[in-house]
Design a protein around this motif. Structure first.
Motif, mmCIF file in Angstrom:
data_model
loop_
_atom_site.group_PDB
_atom_site.id
_atom_site.type_symbol
_atom_site.label_atom_id
_atom_site.label_comp_id
_atom_site.label_asym_id
_atom_site.label_seq_id
_atom_site.Cartn_x
_atom_site.Cartn_y
_atom_site.Cartn_z
ATOM 1 N N ASN A 348 10.291 39.748 -22.799
ATOM 2 C CA ASN A 348 11.454 39.812 -23.068
ATOM 3 C C ASN A 348 12.607 40.220 -22.089
ATOM 4 N N ILE A 349 12.224 41.300 -21.474
ATOM 5 C CA ILE A 349 13.202 41.567 -20.392
ATOM 6 C C ILE A 349 13.290 40.920 -19.204
ATOM 7 N N ALA A 350 11.903 40.389 -18.951
ATOM 8 C CA ALA A 350 11.877 39.479 -17.616
ATOM 9 C C ALA A 350 12.813 37.843 -17.839
ATOM 10 N N HIS A 351 12.485 37.612 -19.149
ATOM 11 C CA HIS A 351 12.895 36.417 -19.498
ATOM 12 C C HIS A 351 14.733 36.326 -19.539
ATOM 13 N N GLY A 352 15.146 37.558 -19.831
ATOM 14 C CA GLY A 352 16.645 37.924 -20.031
ATOM 15 C C GLY A 352 17.067 37.800 -18.515
ATOM 16 N N LEU A 353 16.367 38.478 -17.549
ATOM 17 C CA LEU A 353 16.839 38.645 -16.214
ATOM 18 C C LEU A 353 16.671 37.398 -15.465
ATOM 19 N N ILE A 354 15.692 36.609 -15.590
ATOM 20 C CA ILE A 354 15.365 35.440 -14.970
ATOM 21 C C ILE A 354 16.114 34.082 -15.520
ATOM 22 N N THR A 355 15.884 33.993 -16.599
ATOM 23 C CA THR A 355 16.588 32.749 -17.236
ATOM 24 C C THR A 355 18.114 32.790 -17.376
ATOM 25 N N GLY A 356 18.649 33.911 -17.202
ATOM 26 C CA GLY A 356 19.902 34.483 -17.114
ATOM 27 C C GLY A 356 20.597 33.919 -15.537
ATOM 28 N N LEU A 357 19.772 34.477 -14.782
ATOM 29 C CA LEU A 357 20.037 34.216 -13.061
ATOM 30 C C LEU A 357 20.022 32.393 -13.265
ATOM 31 N N LEU A 358 18.917 31.756 -13.845
ATOM 32 C CA LEU A 358 18.954 30.324 -13.529
ATOM 33 C C LEU A 358 20.150 29.675 -14.412
ATOM 34 N N PHE A 359 20.624 30.137 -15.444
ATOM 35 C CA PHE A 359 21.855 29.513 -16.162
ATOM 36 C C PHE A 359 23.198 29.793 -15.369
ATOM 37 N N PHE A 360 22.984 30.814 -14.523
ATOM 38 C CA PHE A 360 24.296 31.265 -13.887
ATOM 39 C C PHE A 360 24.277 30.039 -12.387
ATOM 40 N N LEU A 361 22.843 29.773 -11.943
ATOM 41 C CA LEU A 361 22.939 28.856 -10.927
ATOM 42 C C LEU A 361 23.231 27.576 -11.297
ATOM 43 N N VAL A 362 22.720 27.179 -12.342
ATOM 44 C CA VAL A 362 22.929 25.854 -12.949
ATOM 45 C C VAL A 362 24.440 25.563 -13.152
ATOM 46 N N GLY A 363 24.944 26.608 -13.862
ATOM 47 C CA GLY A 363 26.496 26.469 -14.109
ATOM 48 C C GLY A 363 27.308 26.162 -12.674
ATOM 49 N N ALA A 364 26.679 26.860 -11.588
ATOM 50 C CA ALA A 364 27.412 26.929 -10.260
ATOM 51 C C ALA A 364 27.139 25.328 -9.752
ATOM 52 N N ILE A 365 25.923 24.704 -9.802
ATOM 53 C CA ILE A 365 25.497 23.789 -9.482
ATOM 54 C C ILE A 365 26.682 22.666 -10.074
ATOM 55 N N LYS A 366 26.607 22.739 -11.310
ATOM 56 C CA LYS A 366 27.231 21.852 -12.068
ATOM 57 C C LYS A 366 28.799 21.934 -11.797
ATOM 58 N N ASP A 367 29.660 23.165 -11.546
ATOM 59 C CA ASP A 367 30.807 23.208 -10.948
ATOM 60 C C ASP A 367 30.942 22.517 -9.782
ATOM 61 N N ARG A 368 30.125 22.477 -8.594
ATOM 62 C CA ARG A 368 30.113 21.944 -7.600
ATOM 63 C C ARG A 368 29.974 20.354 -7.562
ATOM 64 N N TYR A 369 29.098 19.721 -8.255
ATOM 65 C CA TYR A 369 28.760 18.514 -8.276
ATOM 66 C C TYR A 369 29.294 17.722 -9.385
ATOM 67 N N GLY A 370 29.963 18.457 -10.300
ATOM 68 C CA GLY A 370 30.472 17.709 -11.779
ATOM 69 C C GLY A 370 29.506 17.393 -12.543
ATOM 70 N N THR A 371 28.005 17.690 -12.309
ATOM 71 C CA THR A 371 27.146 16.991 -13.102
ATOM 72 C C THR A 371 26.075 18.106 -12.915
ATOM 73 N N ALA A 372 24.995 18.089 -14.136
ATOM 74 C CA ALA A 372 23.865 18.624 -13.947
ATOM 75 C C ALA A 372 22.581 17.569 -14.108
ATOM 76 N N ASP A 373 22.909 16.419 -14.108
ATOM 77 C CA ASP A 373 21.955 15.149 -14.204
ATOM 78 C C ASP A 373 20.921 15.341 -13.104
ATOM 79 N N LEU A 374 19.681 15.472 -13.142
ATOM 80 C CA LEU A 374 18.889 15.803 -12.332
ATOM 81 C C LEU A 374 18.608 14.589 -11.327
ATOM 82 N N ASP A 375 18.800 13.111 -11.727
ATOM 83 C CA ASP A 375 18.457 11.970 -10.990
ATOM 84 C C ASP A 375 19.890 11.786 -10.094
ATOM 85 N N THR A 376 21.132 12.386 -10.356
ATOM 86 C CA THR A 376 22.432 12.241 -9.597
ATOM 87 C C THR A 376 22.056 13.549 -8.458
ATOM 88 N N LEU A 377 21.451 14.748 -9.086
ATOM 89 C CA LEU A 377 21.243 15.797 -7.885
ATOM 90 C C LEU A 377 20.183 15.441 -6.946
#
Length: 517
Positions: A348-377
């Motif tokens: 539970n705790i590990a998932h909160g830490l790791i997946t919280g970090l992953l969603f932060f990172l994906v949000g940052a990538i989407k902000d920079r590229y305007g998309t989270a589409d894997l084929d585009t990335l």
């Protein structure tokens, strides 16, 4: 200690009310919007400090004992009490909630989500924090239900008002699934409380189901379990989750994955296991079957989204990964052993830490590229993060290998202990069935590694960008401040698991023994 716990739970509500009031002239700064966002950082920071003080003042020699307790009569006719307390099971979840909410408020101060006025956003964020903290701190079944439901409204509005494309249908799906599950859960909680003559969770756990006959326990576990399983989310009651994550703003996804999903599994450990053990014995094999089905299903869904040409959304992929990871948590709980339940709490705790970090990172990538589409990335002009933003790429790779359970990082211990628990389940459970579930879960770890490595290869690797390619911002200072604690704790928990297991194990041992030390 009593005051600290009460303040930690109620403080965000006071802060939410204050956020809706006009800011004093001297505190407005550059604008009222900046003032209210700063208010959110301040309040969540104070609550984090209070939670850390609570952890420092906690008697670590007696983690199985309820500490910092408050017990006040609230509705005498039903014997419903404002009963708060914290032990080794709930303390890590309290600190995790306070930490993630503070990091979300800090991130939002520098990167406010697009949408209406920040006043409402900050107020909803604080109400959400209060409801989540209360869920982990209350020791009365009715109060637990109220806290469990409190988080639904703020999360609904965070998705519906500050979310992205498809936010309205996703918000409605979230609220309908969770409300319907909660109605069934309420019936189960009322059945247990009225038949046992008390809603006090400590008394019910100590009684260990002796005041409830076997058939009543079976009905109670079914009713309560459905409500908890929806929030977890357990396959096949998970379908609200990918839509909610995909549409939610970045901080909404972080809190949804980091703390809200933990409310369901916490309910299984705190209520179902000790209060209705005979009923849990009946349903444990089925819970384990659904858990491993979720592990494999979540991994296959992620593999399908990650393949070239699938137009998979990276945010949606991380959401489906949560279905698989929470499957390991449910498998550990279903084993009904101290090893498995400790593994579930660690995961539970590990998932909160790791997946919280992953969603932060994906949000940052989407902000920079305007998309989270894997084929585009992953295209010729795509992310290629190692070449264009090496720190961002390195953090994404770190989050991925932590999520796949690499030894030495937090994701490893929870999944391993959950499978160890299933390998040797509690007395009375079918060992051949649980050996089969363990084998399926092991296969699921291979699938997890496969899709996460595919994501890293497609998003982080690629041709070196042309000289005339527009520059890509690497990790900014505020992002570094918001993400570093999660990465550092992921390493700390992986290298020194005894810090967490030393808290949870005595409490779990006593809980499974019916409150007897």
């Amino acid at each position: 200690m009593q005051f600290l716990l009460a303040f930690t739970v109620a403080g965000p509500l006071i802060g939410a009310v204050a956020a809706l009031l006009p800011a004093p002239p001297g505190l407005k700064g550059k604008s009222p919007d900046q003032a209210v966002l700063r208010h959110g950082v301040t309040v969540t920071g104070v609550i984090l400090v209070a939670a850390l003080a609570l952890a420092l003042g906690f008697d670590h020699d007696q983690p199985s004992r309820m500490q910092a307790t408050t017990d006040i009569s609230w509705i005498p006719a039903l014997d419903v009490r404002i009963h708060l307390g914290v032990d080794g099971i709930s303390l890590p979840l309290l600190v995790l909630t306070a930490l993630l909410t503070f990091l979300c408020a800090l991130y939002s101060y520098f990167k406010p989500p697009a949408g209406p006025s920040p006043k409402g956003f900050v107020a909803l964020l604080l109400v959400l924090e209060s409801g989540t903290l209360a869920t982990f701190a209350v020791l009365d079944l009715m109060l637990f239900f109220l806290a469990f439901e409190t988080v639904l409204i703020p999360m609904y509005f965070l998705i519906a008002r500050w979310g992205g494309e498809g936010r309205q249908p996703a918000a409605w799906k979230f609220i309908l699934f969770t409300l319907l599950g909660s109605v069934v859960m309420l019936l189960g909680l009322l059945l247990v409380g009225l038949k046992a003559g008390t809603f006090d969770m400590v008394a019910l756990a100590t009684d260990n189901g002796r005041g409830l006959n076997a058939s009543l326990q079976v009905i109670a576990v079914l009713a309560i379990g459905i409500g908890l399983a929806v929030k977890t989310p357990m396959w096949p009651l998970h379908s609200w989750l990918p839509d909610a994550h995909t549409a939610a703003p970045t901080v909404g996804s972080v809190l949804l994955a980091g703390v809200l999903l933990k409310m369901g599994t916490y309910g299984f450990v705190r209520i179902v296991l000790p209060v209705a053990p005979e009923g849990m014995h009946v349903f444990a094999p089925y819970l384990a079957a659904f858990a491993v089905a979720g592990i494999v299903y979540g991994s296959l869904a992620c593999l399908a989204l990650a393949r070239p040409g699938a137009k998979g959304d990276l945010k949606r992929l991380i959401a489906y990964s949560s279905v698989g990871h929470m499957g390991f948590v449910l498998l550990g709980i279903a084993s009904m052993t101290p090893t498995g339940v400790n593994g579930a709490l660690f995961a539970n705790i590990a998932h909160g830490l790791i997946t919280g970090l992953l969603f932060f990172l994906v949000g940052a990538i989407k902000d920079r590229y305007g998309t989270a589409d894997l084929d585009t990335l992953a295209g010729a002009t795509g992310a290629a993060l190692y070449g264009r933003a090496p720190r961002l790429g390195g953090l994404l790779a770190f989050g991925a290998v932590a999520s796949l359970g690499l030894p030495g990082l937090a994701g490893f211990w929870g999944e391993m202990l959950a499978m160890f628990g299933a390998f040797q389940p509690a007395e009375g459970l079918s060992r051949p069935a649980f050996l089969t579930y363990t084998a399926v879960a092991c296969f699921g770890t291979l699938l997890t590694a496969a899709y996460l490595l595919v994501v890293v290869r497609r998003v982080c690797m690629g041709a070196k960008p042309a000289a005339d390619s527009p520059p890509l911002a690497d990790v900014q200072g505020y992002e570094f401040a918001a993400w570093t604690p999660l990465a550092a704790l992921t390493v700390l928990a992986g290298l020194w698991p005894a810090v967490l297991l030393g808290l949870t194990d005595p409490a779990v041992q006593q809980l499974l023994a019916g409150g007897k030390p």
